[in-house]
Design an enzyme around this catalytic site. Structure first.
Site, mmCIF file in Angstrom:
data_model
loop_
_atom_site.group_PDB
_atom_site.id
_atom_site.type_symbol
_atom_site.label_atom_id
_atom_site.label_comp_id
_atom_site.label_asym_id
_atom_site.label_seq_id
_atom_site.Cartn_x
_atom_site.Cartn_y
_atom_site.Cartn_z
ATOM 1 N N TRP A 181 8.764 0.299 8.626
ATOM 2 C CA TRP A 181 9.564 1.684 8.446
ATOM 3 C C TRP A 181 8.542 2.648 8.141
ATOM 4 O O TRP A 181 8.949 4.046 8.278
ATOM 5 C CB TRP A 181 10.633 1.705 7.807
ATOM 6 C CG TRP A 181 10.414 1.048 6.365
ATOM 7 C CD1 TRP A 181 10.601 -0.254 6.030
ATOM 8 C CD2 TRP A 181 10.025 1.502 5.044
ATOM 9 N NE1 TRP A 181 10.213 -0.573 4.684
ATOM 10 C CE2 TRP A 181 9.729 0.569 4.150
ATOM 11 C CE3 TRP A 181 9.636 3.047 4.755
ATOM 12 C CZ2 TRP A 181 9.321 0.943 2.863
ATOM 13 C CZ3 TRP A 181 8.898 3.322 3.673
ATOM 14 C CH2 TRP A 181 8.749 2.348 2.663
ATOM 15 N N ASN A 182 7.641 2.509 7.567
ATOM 16 C CA ASN A 182 7.063 3.707 6.550
ATOM 17 C C ASN A 182 6.189 4.558 7.745
ATOM 18 O O ASN A 182 6.077 5.752 7.623
ATOM 19 C CB ASN A 182 5.996 2.885 5.733
ATOM 20 C CG ASN A 182 4.939 2.151 6.054
ATOM 21 O OD1 ASN A 182 4.994 1.303 6.911
ATOM 22 N ND2 ASN A 182 3.448 2.354 5.454
ATOM 23 N N SER A 257 4.748 -6.793 4.475
ATOM 24 C CA SER A 257 4.449 -7.292 3.382
ATOM 25 C C SER A 257 3.586 -8.787 3.428
ATOM 26 O O SER A 257 3.793 -9.132 4.562
ATOM 27 C CB SER A 257 5.659 -7.685 2.507
ATOM 28 O OG SER A 257 6.356 -8.957 2.984
ATOM 29 N N GLU A 278 -1.680 -6.887 9.221
ATOM 30 C CA GLU A 278 -2.227 -5.979 8.232
ATOM 31 C C GLU A 278 -1.068 -6.091 7.030
ATOM 32 O O GLU A 278 0.148 -5.753 7.416
ATOM 33 C CB GLU A 278 -2.413 -4.523 8.640
ATOM 34 C CG GLU A 278 -2.637 -3.642 7.641
ATOM 35 C CD GLU A 278 -3.040 -1.952 8.094
ATOM 36 O OE1 GLU A 278 -2.482 -1.355 7.754
ATOM 37 O OE2 GLU A 278 -3.737 -1.895 8.859
ATOM 38 N N CYS A 312 0.217 1.437 3.053
ATOM 39 C CA CYS A 312 -0.453 0.203 2.610
ATOM 40 C C CYS A 312 -1.918 0.759 2.293
ATOM 41 O O CYS A 312 -2.225 -0.077 1.366
ATOM 42 C CB CYS A 312 -0.613 -0.729 3.678
ATOM 43 S SG CYS A 312 -1.269 -0.149 5.372
ATOM 44 N N GLU A 410 1.702 -4.320 -5.839
ATOM 45 C CA GLU A 410 1.765 -2.984 -5.316
ATOM 46 C C GLU A 410 2.994 -2.116 -5.316
ATOM 47 O O GLU A 410 4.098 -2.967 -5.421
ATOM 48 C CB GLU A 410 1.746 -3.497 -3.593
ATOM 49 C CG GLU A 410 1.593 -2.306 -2.861
ATOM 50 C CD GLU A 410 1.658 -2.715 -1.253
ATOM 51 O OE1 GLU A 410 1.159 -1.974 -0.537
ATOM 52 O OE2 GLU A 410 2.123 -3.799 -0.860
#
Length: 542
Positions: A181-182, A257, A278, A312, A410
């Protein structure tokens, strides 16, 4: 322990609702959602389950989007698989024309998708625009360079002059893309474009939070000339829809994730299909003693707080040489406090909202626990419900230690921790702590020495005198992680070749590769071959 609260006065309470852009109608949303179905415009049964994401700006529902079942995923993959061969036979030049047409339409109508990205993610408009710029760059790059990346490669055959060998690239088949979503446009579409150009069909799983951005883009690709079933969209919960997708496609491209990435890799491995992943990062930035401290501070602010820290490759920990630590810290705090938080469909704000209540809770947990264990909040450190329900101030921490979650986990939010060091060796050791290895940054006037240190850092990308964008924006170079940050690369040659299989085509002329029939033929063939091998060795041809 101290907490500094020297912020500007809080702005007035925001209006109750800011969510839906004025131009987005229910009819338009229904048209976009039709891309979830088998054919454009085909309706779904009245009782189909739907789900509506929540807009970060005000927590109002966004729009009802159909929820797919495993059988819907299987049907989408089957349709894509049926459409794939004709597309694979389509000349690469024509595939490139479709992608370039999409490029032009995207730039022409970017205001629409900027609104959608902001509505679904809450990010500042400039950070939404960065997605448009990156996808346009990727589209143009691969449309122009795909022929080079995918060109057949001639190699020497077994018998020089008689054996002609080429390595050619053939499509995987159906590629599954699972995006987060980011960055719904960049990560949702940037991986699809090279897969299509390589001759594949694609089925994408849209994240439940940002489905409309991807569906809008699919409609734009149709307008650019992409066949209807060649790129299918499925929606719904990851454990159901994502799992069904991994179980059906010929290659998986996943961004998300580390924990989920491991599960995706294991599931793909059981089927012996490839996967690129990724995953997460806890990215370090090193400020050497000779760095331009003002430039390093400004670059750190950009790399740490862009997209409200929800990327990320953003910087979460900064290691500063002890001799410039105080100067750098003061410059960093000044730059951080100048950032403007806000929610609007324009460029007035520097920093937008967090995207979900879960992200806000994670940020608050890390900061609260760090302070309770002795860390100092130098600036920020609090939510801003007066601006919007999920806003959190850009935060700089000092005195973070190993027992604090924010040290190694994170955060994925606007939180940065400062540390000092004494030698370059110590800085490299600190940067390499933990199991992640996605991105890193070094600031130094001695760029040759910085490049040497970069080779000692375990990270897929190392930026020198830039926080993160220089490497990520250089789409001719690969981008990806080491260790728990993933496998494979997007961008560059690998970013398109990973969607193909390498096939060797060998053509033999005149003489067979083996003895003929008859007595003594085998012995004669062995003697002649041994002589040829000895000659090649003397001539150093092999």
């Amino acid at each position: 322990m101290t907490t500094e609260q020297d912020h500007t006065p809080a702005p007035p309470s925001p209006p109750a609702t800011l969510s839906r852009p004025a131009w987005v109608t229910d009819e338009l949303i229904a048209r976009w959602c039709a891309w979830v179905h088998r054919e454009e415009g085909q309706g779904r049964p009245e009782d189909v389950e739907t789900v509506a994401a929540v807009a970060p700006f005000d927590l109002a529902p966004i729009a009802a989007v159909p929820v797919c079942l495993p059988e819907d995923v299987a049907a989408a993959v089957a349709d894509a698989r049926a459409a794939g061969p004709a597309w694979a036979r389509t000349p690469l030049r024509r595939r490139g024309e479709v992608v370039l047409a999409f490029h032009d339409l995207l730039l022409e109508r970017q205001e629409q998708v900027l609104d959608l990205i902001q509505w679904e993610t809450g990010k500042a408009r400039y950070h939404a625009w960065q997605e448009v710029a990156q996808v346009a760059t990727i589209a143009r790059h691969y449309a122009r360079r795909a022929r080079h990346y995918l060109a057949p490669r001639s190699v020497r055959g077994m018998v020089p002059g008689l054996t002609k060998v080429q390595e050619v690239r053939v499509p995987k088949g159906v590629v599954g893309v699972i995006s987060p979503w980011n960055y719904p446009l960049y990560l949702g579409v940037g991986d699809v474009l090279p897969a299509l150009l390589a001759g594949n069909a694609v089925v994408s799983k849209a994240d439940a939070q940002t489905s409309l951005t991807l569906l809008w883009t699919r409609a734009l690709m149709a307008e650019a000339g992409l066949p209807a079933d060649l790129w299918r969209i499925v929606t719904g919960p990851g454990p159901v829809v994502g799992t069904a997708l991994v179980d059906a496609v010929d290659y998986v491209c996943f961004t998300g994730s580390t924990a989920t990435g491991r599960a995706v890799a294991e599931r793909a491995a059981r089927r012996l299909v490839g996967a690129s992943l990724e995953l997460g990062g806890k990215n370090p930035l090193i400020v050497r003693e000779d760095a331009d401290v003002a430039a390093a501070a400004a670059g750190t602010v950009v790399a740490a707080f862009a997209n409200t820290g929800q990327m990320c490759i953003h910087i979460e920990r900064v290691h500063v040489h002890e001799r410039v630590y105080d100067t750098f810290r003061d410059a960093l705090l000044r730059a951080t406090r100048e950032l403007r938080l806000g929610r609007s469909y324009d460029y007035a704000a520097d920093i937008g909202s967090l995207t979900s209540s879960a992200q806000l809770a994670a940020v608050e947990r890390h900061v609260t626990e760090a302070v309770a264990k002795g860390a100092t909040v130098l600036t920020g450190g609090r939510a801003r419900p007066d601006i919007g329900p999920l806003f959190y101030e850009p935060t700089v921490l000092e005195g973070v230690t190993d027992e604090m979650a924010v040290c190694g986990e994170e955060t994925f939010g606007p939180v940065l921790s400062l540390y000092s060091y004494g030698t370059d060796r110590e800085a490299v050791d600190l940067a390499n702590r933990g199991t992640y290895g996605l991105s890193a940054s070094i600031w130094s006037k001695d760029t040759r020495e910085a490049a040497r240190l970069a080779g000692l850092i375990r990270a897929g990308s190392v930026n020198i005198n830039d926080g993160a964008a220089a490497a990520a924006g250089s789409v001719e170079a690969g981008m990806g992680g080491m260790g728990d940050s993933g496998l494979g690369r997007r961008h560059g040659a690998e970013g398109i070749r990973k969607y193909t299989e390498s096939q060797t085509v060998a053509r033999q002329r005149l003489l067979p590769l083996g003895p003929g029939p008859g007595a003594g033929a085998a012995a004669k063939f062995v003697r002649s071959t041994n002589g040829r091998l000895a000659l090649l060795r003397r001539l150093r041809l092999r």
